[in-house]
Design a protein around this motif. Structure first.
Motif, short mmCIF file in Angstrom:
data_model
loop_
_atom_site.label_atom_id
_atom_site.label_comp_id
_atom_site.label_asym_id
_atom_site.label_seq_id
_atom_site.Cartn_x
_atom_site.Cartn_y
_atom_site.Cartn_z
N TYR A 1 46.18 29.17 28.08
CA TYR A 1 45.35 29.96 29.00
C TYR A 1 44.10 29.14 29.27
O TYR A 1 43.39 28.74 28.35
N LYS B 1 45.82 40.13 26.78
CA LYS B 1 44.72 39.69 25.92
C LYS B 1 43.51 39.25 26.73
O LYS B 1 42.36 39.47 26.34
N HIS B 2 43.76 38.63 27.87
CA HIS B 2 42.66 38.02 28.65
C HIS B 2 42.40 38.73 29.97
O HIS B 2 41.58 38.23 30.76
N HIS B 3 43.04 39.86 30.25
CA HIS B 3 42.97 40.41 31.61
C HIS B 3 41.55 40.78 32.02
O HIS B 3 41.17 40.57 33.19
N GLU B 4 40.74 41.31 31.12
CA GLU B 4 39.37 41.66 31.49
C GLU B 4 38.56 40.41 31.82
O GLU B 4 37.78 40.39 32.78
N GLU B 5 38.76 39.37 31.03
CA GLU B 5 38.08 38.09 31.29
C GLU B 5 38.54 37.48 32.61
O GLU B 5 37.74 36.91 33.36
N ILE B 6 39.83 37.61 32.92
CA ILE B 6 40.37 37.07 34.16
C ILE B 6 39.76 37.78 35.37
O ILE B 6 39.32 37.15 36.34
N VAL C 1 43.22 30.36 37.60
CA VAL C 1 43.47 30.78 36.23
C VAL C 1 44.93 30.49 35.91
O VAL C 1 45.82 30.81 36.70
N THR D 1 38.84 28.89 42.36
CA THR D 1 39.01 29.23 40.95
C THR D 1 40.49 29.47 40.71
O THR D 1 41.11 30.29 41.39
N LYS E 1 36.93 39.38 35.48
CA LYS E 1 35.52 39.00 35.54
C LYS E 1 35.36 37.61 36.15
O LYS E 1 34.44 37.36 36.94
N THR E 2 36.26 36.69 35.80
CA THR E 2 36.21 35.33 36.34
C THR E 2 36.33 35.33 37.85
O THR E 2 35.55 34.66 38.55
N GLU F 1 33.16 37.07 39.48
CA GLU F 1 31.98 36.19 39.44
C GLU F 1 32.13 35.03 40.41
O GLU F 1 31.15 34.59 41.01
#
Length: 328
Positions: A102, A132-137, A116, A114, A139-140, A143
């Motif tokens: 990831y 596991k990373h969906h909230e971070e994705i 991912v 961007t 947000k990425t 932003e």
């Protein structure tokens, strides 16, 4: 198919090492705000992987009168991810590969861009890694779009030194030059942009900026609605100022989240406004910034009036403007 995803990963890692892209003039990216192109097999898109992506990105944005997702998505197969598709601004490459990875890369094929990447050894692993990373994705990508819009506004921005209120408050904002002054008292600023997109020709995007004393930091989030109602009554009248003014819609409870503006603690509130005794209404976005040094709260509010059309994009432009705030 594993080889396709492995090749995509290898290509990105290779072009991202050693500053290779620093010497390459990349083409301009394309794509709508809050939209992500997903590169994955059609069978994966129709299965659990695609379902998880659509459920996560399709979560409804709070505070909007019509249901609209956080992010819109489209899908393209890896073998269809050619030169034209590679110009997309927001891209997620996801699928089965030789090892679990990831990572995020910027400006790989175009700029601003961007991308991912989510890889795992089997479909279940892909779903779990994305979860596991969906909230971070999310947000990425958000932003990334905020930064893109701020750069766009910076090229055509208002000279904010002309506004008495911003000068008195000691703050600066990157504001699109399509906004015009409605009111600027020195304590309260109201700017309006008339919308001319589709059938929203009679609509508008609005910016409010003001401050109130910081009385009790522990009670800030609980006072946001009361403060905005007080300001609405004082400064934002309806067609009959004696009986009409802006209030927070009583039938809809706003949502408040922790936020950070210019490195300072802030609260982000999303909800719906209406005009008391009238039929005007719409969504609002409020950032209440705790400026402890000056014992005050600085408040940026954006609200949209655009009957019968989706409003996510309009409100997102206001969000990008709010997040450009600098407190001198």
């Amino acid at each position: 198919m594993k080889k396709i995803f492995t090749l995509l990963a290898f290509t990105v890692l290779f072009t991202s090492c050693g500053g290779g892209n620093d010497k390459i003039t990349l083409r301009s990216s394309v794509g709508k705000v809050n939209k992500v192109m997903v590169v994955t097999k059609a069978s994966d898109w129709a299965g659990d992987i695609g379902k998880e992506i659509r459920n996560s990105f399709g979560e409804l944005m709070v505070g909007l009168p019509q249901p609209e997702p956080l992010l819109s998505v489209s899908q393209v197969a890896p073998n269809g991810f050619g030169k034209m598709m590679q110009a997309g601004r927001n891209i997620m490459v996801i699928g089965v590969a030789d090892e679990e990875k990831y990572f995020v890369r910027n400006n790989v094929y175009a700029q601003p861009q961007t991308i991912v990447y989510v890889y795992a050894k089997d479909k279940e692993g892909v779903v779990n890694l994305f979860k596991k990373h969906h909230e971070e994705i999310i947000k990425t990508f958000i932003e990334s779009d905020v930064k893109m819009l701020q750069n766009l506004f910076r090229k055509n921005k208002l000279d904010d030194s002309q506004f008495k209120t911003l000068q008195n408050l000691g703050i600066s904002l990157t504001i699109n030059n399509k906004f015009n002054i409605v009111d600027d008292t020195g304590d309260f600023l109201w700017l309006r942009q008339h919308l001319s997109s589709g059938i929203a020709k009679t609509g508008s995007n609005n910016i409010l900026v003001y401050s109130v004393p910081l009385d009790d930091e522990t009670q800030v989030s609980d006072s946001i609605v009361a403060v905005r109602n007080r300001i609405g009554k004082k400064y934002i009248p309806g067609s009959d100022p004696e009986t009409m003014h802006m209030i927070t819609e009583k039938a809809y409870t706003p949502f408040t989240f922790d936020a950070t503006i210019d490195g300072k603690k802030a609260y982000e509130t999303r909800g719906k406004w209406e005009v008391k005794n009238d039929f005007m209404a719409g969504p609002f976005l409020n950032y209440t910034v705790v400026d402890k040094k000056n014992n005050r709260l600085i408040i940026f509010e954006g609200f949209t009036y655009a009957p019968s059309v989706n409003k996510r994009a309009f409100l997102f432009e206001l969000e990008a403007t709010a997040k450009s705030m600098k407190i001198k």
